[in-house]
Structure formats: C-alpha cells, structure tokens
Scaffold this motif. Structure first.
Motif, short mmCIF file in Angstrom:
data_model
loop_
_atom_site.label_atom_id
_atom_site.label_comp_id
_atom_site.label_asym_id
_atom_site.label_seq_id
_atom_site.Cartn_x
_atom_site.Cartn_y
_atom_site.Cartn_z
N SER A 19 0.84 -1.21 0.00
CA SER A 19 0.00 0.00 0.00
C SER A 19 0.86 1.25 0.00
O SER A 19 0.59 2.21 -0.73
N ASN A 20 1.91 1.25 0.82
CA ASN A 20 2.81 2.40 0.85
C ASN A 20 3.53 2.57 -0.48
O ASN A 20 3.76 3.70 -0.94
N ASN A 21 3.89 1.45 -1.11
CA ASN A 21 4.53 1.52 -2.43
C ASN A 21 3.59 2.12 -3.47
O ASN A 21 4.01 2.91 -4.33
N VAL A 22 2.32 1.73 -3.41
CA VAL A 22 1.32 2.25 -4.35
C VAL A 22 1.15 3.75 -4.15
O VAL A 22 1.16 4.53 -5.12
N ILE A 23 1.01 4.17 -2.90
CA ILE A 23 0.83 5.59 -2.62
C ILE A 23 2.06 6.39 -3.07
O ILE A 23 1.94 7.47 -3.66
N SER A 24 3.25 5.86 -2.80
CA SER A 24 4.48 6.52 -3.21
C SER A 24 4.55 6.64 -4.73
O SER A 24 4.94 7.69 -5.26
#
Length: 228
Positions: free
Chosen positions: A65-70
């Motif tokens: 999820s953090n990778n997607v947001i980044s």
C-alpha cells in the motif's frame, strides 16, 4: 430547502381560488438540465494479500500500500486525493471432506483516488499496478464545478416554472404575479454516477485498459407557488 421570492421544469400544475377577497394560487413544477464533459475521475484501486498469519498478511499489505501511494505521489497525485475507503481482514478456509480448515488470512485495502486531470487516468492505473495493486474497480466521472452547474440547472428550472405559470394564466384569463410566493427545491440528479469496472489479480496486465468517459448530466427540480 425552500426559496422565497426570487424569479427564475415539465410537470403538473394545480390551481386554487380561495374566496372573492383572497388571491388565487397556482403551483407548478419545473426542471432544468445541464450537460457537461467530465474533468475528473474517482477510481478505486486495492491491494489484497494472503498469509498463514494475520500479522504477516497485514505487514505485506502495508508495504505494498505504501509503495502504491508513493508511486502515485511520483506522478503528481497528492496525498489529499488518496483516501482509504475500506480495510478488511478475513480468515481463509479450505473445505475438505465436509470440514472447514483455517488456512490463513486475507487482508484487503481499498484506496479511492481522485484524478483531477483525465489525461492521468491511464498513468495512475499503470503506476498503481506496477507498485503491486491487484484490484481495480468502480470508476466514477465527475465535474469539479458541480455546484456552479447545478445552480445553472436550478435557474433553468425556475425560468421554466415561471414560463409555465404565465402560459397557464393566459389560458385561464388571469394575470400571474411572476414573483413566486414560495419555491421548494426537490431532489436533483447527476448521471452517469459510476462506470462498472472490475479487474482482479487474475486479470490485471501491465497496460491500462481504454476507458471512455460519458457526458455528465446535472438536473435540478423544483415546485413554485404563484398568485393571481
């Protein structure tokens, strides 16, 4: 919501006359519709992870999820335009010989992304998938100036209601006061609200699918009371 005494839809009309000393009243309805091209889209993209341990599934999901947001930030999508709308943890069972056996846990995190430039719709999808998103569903097209367009539709509705009252007054031989004594705003509509769109990890590829936006129709409805 009620408006009082302000000038400016296809419906029914009702007329009453009280007594010889009272003014007659006429109630009419009106509608107004504005058609506009959408200038933004809201898309739901999600991350699903599974593991034997709930904590592991959660940890994996958080990383992706953090990778997607980044990845979305890197192509110009602001954090304020990325919102979590659903986060669920569910047990996964396997049914064998009539018995259900707990095999692990599934974590699903759904993000709602507002895309304020439709040219970015494809890049957003591609960036999210490349970063690990494995669910995409429910694209909704919208207009950023919805309130302004709705007010235009409401003014159209009031104009049509006034014209209708005037014509009916001419038909029955009375003079209509074109300033209504009461206006009731009714429920408006906006369409299309949503485009069906569902991709899962089994069907996702690296390329964004072609998605065509439709015109947005904003309709306002009201009823108005005129005296004669």
């Amino acid at each position: 919501m009620a408006f009082y005494a302000n000038p400016y839809f296809h419906s029914t009309a009702s007329m009453t006359r009280m007594t010889s000393t009272e003014r007659g009243r006429m109630t009419v309805t009106g509608s107004g519709k504005i058609t506009a091209s959408p200038d933004q889209a809201i898309i739901q993209i999600g991350i699903v992870t599974e593991s034997k341990e709930a904590e592991t599934a959660q940890s994996q999901n958080a990383i992706i999820s953090n990778n997607v947001i980044s990845a979305l930030n890197k192509i110009g999508i602001l954090n304020e335009d990325i919102n979590t709308i659903s986060y669920t943890i569910q047990p996964v069972y396997e049914f064998t010989e009539g018995a259900s056996i707990l095999t692990g846990y599934r974590v699903q995190h759904i993000l709602e992304i507002t895309i304020k430039n439709l040219m970015n719709l494809g890049p957003v999808y591609e960036a999210a998938v490349a970063a690990g998103a494995n669910i995409a569903e429910n694209i909704r097209f919208d207009v950023s100036n919805r309130d302004v367009l709705y007010m235009e539709a409401l003014q159209q509705a009031m104009k049509k209601a006034t014209e209708k009252a005037t014509k009916l007054g001419e038909q029955i031989g009375v003079n209509i006061n074109q300033i209504p004594v009461k206006v009731n705003e009714e429920t408006g509509t906006i369409s299309p609200r949503q485009v069906s769109f569902a991709l899962t990890s089994e069907s996702i590829t690296g390329a964004a699918p072609p998605i065509q936006s439709n015109k947005i129709e904003i309709e306002a409805n009201l009823s108005a009371v005129f005296i004669y």
